[in-house]
Write a protein that holds these residues in place. Structure first.
Motif, PDB file in Angstrom:
ATOM      1  N   ARG A 178       0.725  -1.065  -0.200  1.00  0.00           N
ATOM      2  CA  ARG A 178      -0.127   0.088   0.032  1.00  0.00           C
ATOM      3  C   ARG A 178       0.819   1.315  -0.076  1.00  0.00           C
ATOM      4  NH1 ARG A 178      -5.188   2.072   0.901  1.00  0.00           N
ATOM      5  NH2 ARG A 178      -5.052   4.392   0.812  1.00  0.00           N
ATOM      6  N   ALA A 179       1.949   1.315   0.726  1.00  0.00           N
ATOM      7  CA  ALA A 179       2.972   2.338   0.606  1.00  0.00           C
ATOM      8  C   ALA A 179       3.566   2.570  -0.704  1.00  0.00           C
ATOM      9  CB  ALA A 179       4.002   2.361   1.849  1.00  0.00           C
ATOM     10  N   GLU A 180       3.829   1.823  -1.354  1.00  0.00           N
ATOM     11  CA  GLU A 180       4.203   1.627  -2.856  1.00  0.00           C
ATOM     12  C   GLU A 180       3.199   2.160  -3.650  1.00  0.00           C
ATOM     13  OE1 GLU A 180       7.782  -1.621  -2.547  1.00  0.00           O
ATOM     14  OE2 GLU A 180       5.642  -2.206  -3.189  1.00  0.00           O
ATOM     15  N   ALA A 181       2.081   1.920  -3.410  1.00  0.00           N
ATOM     16  CA  ALA A 181       0.925   2.314  -4.247  1.00  0.00           C
ATOM     17  C   ALA A 181       0.489   3.942  -4.000  1.00  0.00           C
ATOM     18  CB  ALA A 181      -0.384   1.661  -3.924  1.00  0.00           C
ATOM     19  N   GLU A 182       0.714   4.318  -2.887  1.00  0.00           N
ATOM     20  CA  GLU A 182       0.511   5.872  -2.470  1.00  0.00           C
ATOM     21  C   GLU A 182       1.743   6.438  -2.954  1.00  0.00           C
ATOM     22  OE1 GLU A 182      -0.064   5.847   1.678  1.00  0.00           O
ATOM     23  OE2 GLU A 182      -1.923   5.141   1.583  1.00  0.00           O
ATOM     24  N   GLN A 183       2.834   5.838  -3.074  1.00  0.00           N
ATOM     25  CA  GLN A 183       4.194   6.844  -3.520  1.00  0.00           C
ATOM     26  C   GLN A 183       3.965   6.775  -5.018  1.00  0.00           C
ATOM     27  OE1 GLN A 183       8.032   5.105  -2.599  1.00  0.00           O
ATOM     28  NE2 GLN A 183       8.665   5.740  -4.575  1.00  0.00           N
ATOM     29  N   TRP A 184       3.509   5.753  -5.696  1.00  0.00           N
ATOM     30  CA  TRP A 184       3.170   5.736  -7.126  1.00  0.00           C
ATOM     31  C   TRP A 184       1.903   6.974  -7.344  1.00  0.00           C
ATOM     32  CZ3 TRP A 184      -1.946   4.257  -8.819  1.00  0.00           C
ATOM     33  CH2 TRP A 184      -2.113   4.149 -10.145  1.00  0.00           C
ATOM     34  N   ALA A 185       1.018   6.836  -6.766  1.00  0.00           N
ATOM     35  CA  ALA A 185      -0.089   7.704  -6.909  1.00  0.00           C
ATOM     36  C   ALA A 185       0.156   9.250  -6.836  1.00  0.00           C
ATOM     37  CB  ALA A 185      -1.140   7.334  -6.031  1.00  0.00           C
ATOM     38  N   ALA A 186       1.464   9.453  -5.698  1.00  0.00           N
ATOM     39  CA  ALA A 186       1.857  10.814  -5.780  1.00  0.00           C
ATOM     40  C   ALA A 186       2.163  11.682  -7.213  1.00  0.00           C
ATOM     41  CB  ALA A 186       2.900  10.963  -4.615  1.00  0.00           C
ATOM     42  N   GLY A 187       2.346  10.651  -8.219  1.00  0.00           N
ATOM     43  CA  GLY A 187       3.091  11.154  -9.211  1.00  0.00           C
ATOM     44  C   GLY A 187       2.037  11.117 -10.196  1.00  0.00           C
ATOM     45  N   ILE A 188       0.864  10.951  -9.946  1.00  0.00           N
ATOM     46  CA  ILE A 188      -0.220  10.811 -10.922  1.00  0.00           C
ATOM     47  C   ILE A 188      -1.276  11.860 -10.790  1.00  0.00           C
ATOM     48  CG2 ILE A 188      -1.959   9.175 -11.819  1.00  0.00           C
ATOM     49  CD1 ILE A 188       0.606   8.088 -12.763  1.00  0.00           C
ATOM     50  N   GLU A 189      -1.759  12.285 -11.923  1.00  0.00           N
ATOM     51  CA  GLU A 189      -2.798  13.419 -12.001  1.00  0.00           C
ATOM     52  C   GLU A 189      -3.969  12.588 -12.476  1.00  0.00           C
ATOM     53  OE1 GLU A 189      -1.773  17.028 -13.499  1.00  0.00           O
ATOM     54  OE2 GLU A 189      -0.040  17.295 -12.227  1.00  0.00           O
ATOM     55  N   GLY A 190      -4.823  12.543 -11.669  1.00  0.00           N
ATOM     56  CA  GLY A 190      -6.148  11.771 -12.239  1.00  0.00           C
ATOM     57  C   GLY A 190      -6.604  10.683 -11.376  1.00  0.00           C
ATOM     58  N   PRO A 191      -7.976  10.085 -11.434  1.00  0.00           N
ATOM     59  CA  PRO A 191      -8.226   8.901 -10.451  1.00  0.00           C
ATOM     60  C   PRO A 191      -7.037   7.910 -10.665  1.00  0.00           C
ATOM     61  CG  PRO A 191      -9.799   9.591 -12.318  1.00  0.00           C
ATOM     62  CD  PRO A 191      -8.521  10.199 -12.621  1.00  0.00           C
ATOM     63  N   ALA A 192      -6.493   7.367  -9.580  1.00  0.00           N
ATOM     64  CA  ALA A 192      -5.487   6.484  -9.188  1.00  0.00           C
ATOM     65  C   ALA A 192      -5.958   5.410  -8.446  1.00  0.00           C
ATOM     66  CB  ALA A 192      -4.264   6.967  -8.659  1.00  0.00           C
ATOM     67  N   TYR A 193      -6.161   4.015  -9.036  1.00  0.00           N
ATOM     68  CA  TYR A 193      -6.629   3.075  -8.223  1.00  0.00           C
ATOM     69  C   TYR A 193      -5.665   1.836  -7.810  1.00  0.00           C
ATOM     70  CZ  TYR A 193     -11.447   4.114  -9.898  1.00  0.00           C
ATOM     71  OH  TYR A 193     -12.759   4.644 -10.080  1.00  0.00           O
ATOM     72  N   ALA A 194      -5.607   1.589  -6.499  1.00  0.00           N
ATOM     73  CA  ALA A 194      -4.746   0.484  -6.259  1.00  0.00           C
ATOM     74  C   ALA A 194      -5.531  -0.592  -5.842  1.00  0.00           C
ATOM     75  CB  ALA A 194      -4.155   0.777  -4.785  1.00  0.00           C
ATOM     76  N   VAL A 195      -5.248  -1.690  -6.607  1.00  0.00           N
ATOM     77  CA  VAL A 195      -6.273  -3.066  -6.768  1.00  0.00           C
ATOM     78  C   VAL A 195      -5.457  -4.328  -6.285  1.00  0.00           C
ATOM     79  CG1 VAL A 195      -7.735  -1.930  -8.405  1.00  0.00           C
ATOM     80  CG2 VAL A 195      -5.966  -3.464  -9.178  1.00  0.00           C
ATOM     81  N   ASP A 196      -6.014  -5.278  -5.618  1.00  0.00           N
ATOM     82  CA  ASP A 196      -5.443  -6.531  -5.424  1.00  0.00           C
ATOM     83  C   ASP A 196      -5.857  -7.688  -6.546  1.00  0.00           C
ATOM     84  OD1 ASP A 196      -8.019  -7.386  -5.207  1.00  0.00           O
ATOM     85  OD2 ASP A 196      -7.801  -7.947  -3.206  1.00  0.00           O
ATOM     86  N   ASP A 197      -5.254  -8.750  -6.593  1.00  0.00           N
ATOM     87  CA  ASP A 197      -5.425  -9.688  -7.723  1.00  0.00           C
ATOM     88  C   ASP A 197      -6.774 -10.375  -7.759  1.00  0.00           C
ATOM     89  OD1 ASP A 197      -2.697  -9.165  -8.257  1.00  0.00           O
ATOM     90  OD2 ASP A 197      -2.046 -11.011  -7.505  1.00  0.00           O
ATOM     91  N   ASP A 198      -7.686 -10.015  -6.946  1.00  0.00           N
ATOM     92  CA  ASP A 198      -9.312 -10.512  -7.018  1.00  0.00           C
ATOM     93  C   ASP A 198      -9.870  -9.348  -7.645  1.00  0.00           C
ATOM     94  OD1 ASP A 198      -9.534 -13.390  -6.294  1.00  0.00           O
ATOM     95  OD2 ASP A 198      -8.415 -12.620  -4.438  1.00  0.00           O
ATOM     96  N   THR A 199      -9.465  -8.300  -8.104  1.00  0.00           N
ATOM     97  CA  THR A 199      -9.961  -7.094  -8.736  1.00  0.00           C
ATOM     98  C   THR A 199      -9.940  -7.063 -10.052  1.00  0.00           C
ATOM     99  OG1 THR A 199     -10.113  -6.222  -6.436  1.00  0.00           O
ATOM    100  CG2 THR A 199     -10.539  -4.603  -8.190  1.00  0.00           C
ATOM    101  N   ARG A 215      -9.766  -6.680  -2.734  1.00  0.00           N
ATOM    102  CA  ARG A 215      -9.886  -5.214  -1.927  1.00  0.00           C
ATOM    103  C   ARG A 215      -9.202  -4.255  -3.173  1.00  0.00           C
ATOM    104  NH1 ARG A 215      -6.118  -5.784   3.113  1.00  0.00           N
ATOM    105  NH2 ARG A 215      -5.250  -7.139   1.617  1.00  0.00           N
ATOM    106  N   TRP A 216      -9.836  -2.836  -3.101  1.00  0.00           N
ATOM    107  CA  TRP A 216      -9.458  -2.309  -4.115  1.00  0.00           C
ATOM    108  C   TRP A 216      -9.695  -0.855  -3.394  1.00  0.00           C
ATOM    109  CZ3 TRP A 216     -12.712   1.758  -5.792  1.00  0.00           C
ATOM    110  CH2 TRP A 216     -14.232   1.360  -5.445  1.00  0.00           C
ATOM    111  N   THR A 217      -8.881   0.509  -3.853  1.00  0.00           N
ATOM    112  CA  THR A 217      -9.080   1.566  -3.239  1.00  0.00           C
ATOM    113  C   THR A 217      -8.728   2.654  -4.175  1.00  0.00           C
ATOM    114  OG1 THR A 217      -7.852   0.984  -1.348  1.00  0.00           O
ATOM    115  CG2 THR A 217      -8.104   3.246  -1.549  1.00  0.00           C
ATOM    116  N   LEU A 218      -9.674   3.460  -4.274  1.00  0.00           N
ATOM    117  CA  LEU A 218      -9.456   4.835  -5.133  1.00  0.00           C
ATOM    118  C   LEU A 218      -8.487   5.890  -4.224  1.00  0.00           C
ATOM    119  CD1 LEU A 218      -9.778   6.739  -7.459  1.00  0.00           C
ATOM    120  CD2 LEU A 218     -12.042   7.280  -6.605  1.00  0.00           C
ATOM    121  N   ILE A 219      -7.243   5.856  -4.483  1.00  0.00           N
ATOM    122  CA  ILE A 219      -6.167   6.595  -3.882  1.00  0.00           C
ATOM    123  C   ILE A 219      -6.819   8.192  -3.836  1.00  0.00           C
ATOM    124  CG2 ILE A 219      -4.057   7.258  -3.262  1.00  0.00           C
ATOM    125  CD1 ILE A 219      -2.930   4.282  -4.393  1.00  0.00           C
ATOM    126  N   HIS A 220      -6.740   8.701  -4.938  1.00  0.00           N
ATOM    127  CA  HIS A 220      -7.255  10.052  -5.326  1.00  0.00           C
ATOM    128  C   HIS A 220      -7.947  10.078  -6.637  1.00  0.00           C
ATOM    129  CE1 HIS A 220      -4.026  10.952  -8.180  1.00  0.00           C
ATOM    130  NE2 HIS A 220      -3.029  10.533  -7.323  1.00  0.00           N
TER     131      HIS A 220
END
Length: 221
Positions: A178-199, A215-220
């Motif tokens: 999750r920390a790596e996903a949030e770091q990735w999303a910090a450099g993205i402008e627009g809807p950024a999703y973190a998803v597991d392998d069942d999504t 599990r999935w999350t719309l980070i921003h």
């Protein structure tokens, strides 16, 4: 073009039901072509054993689902042959099954081969796995850059307007944390999703639906 964008293939009944709905008929009555190209440029994948496992249906919930027929579409070969040899086969296929690997390498060869230009004209289901899903987003972000295209950027096809960080399976499970996903999303402008392998994401006519038994999350947004 109808899109089923998965993190790790058709991993559960809900994603399989979504695939059948997009096909409009059972998998056993549907034809498919598999695309292994993304695997070659990724240091953890191929070339070698992994592409063979994908093509043979031994590695994931994609090729081995029980299709009526299966063929291989190798994008790196297409620029050197006549389009009449491969475009009709793509148009006839019910689904394109696209392996994971290096997303920028896949994007590059989709453009070079002419497949990217052909996609909007197809009544076909695109089933992406990891990089095969991320290639449909506008860009991948620096964290996912391995192979660099001649342009030097991280832009992909932009056929959807959101971004995907796949394999976010939990901090104690192989994949992205999750920390790596949030770091990735910090450099993205627009809807950024973190998803597991069942999504998975279903996109039809620009409308997005998320199908998940995990599990999935719309980070921003």
């Amino acid at each position: 073009m109808k899109l089923l964008l998965t993190s790790a293939g058709v991993k559960n009944p809900s994603i399989e039901t979504a695939l059948v709905g997009l096909l409009g008929k059972p998998i056993a009555e549907s034809t498919a072509l598999c695309i292994p190209t993304a695997q070659y440029a990724h240091p953890w994948v191929g070339p070698g054993e992994k592409p063979w496992q994908f093509i043979s249906g031994r590695s994931d919930g994609m090729v081995g689902l029980g299709w009526k027929s299966m063929g291989v579409l190798e994008l790196t070969a297409l620029p050197s042959i006549d389009q009449d040899l491969w475009v009709p086969k793509v148009r006839e296929a019910d689904a394109l099954l696209v392996a994971g690997g290096d997303v920028l390498y896949l994007s590059h060869w989709m453009r070079e081969s002419g497949l990217a230009d052909l996609l909007p004209t197809l009544d076909t289901v695109w089933v992406g796995l990891s990089a095969g899903s991320m290639v449909m987003t506008p860009r991948v972000g620096d964290d996912f850059v391995q192979w660099r295209p001649p342009t030097g950027g991280d832009e992909t096809l932009g056929l959807v307007d959101f971004f995907i960080c796949p394999h976010v399976n939990g901090d104690d499970v192989p994949g992205n944390t999750r920390a790596e996903a949030e770091q990735w999303a910090a450099g993205i402008e627009g809807p950024a999703y973190a998803v597991d392998d069942d999504t998975a994401f279903v996109v039809v006519d620009g409308q997005l639906e998320i199908v998940s038994e995990g599990r999935w999350t719309l980070i921003h947004e």
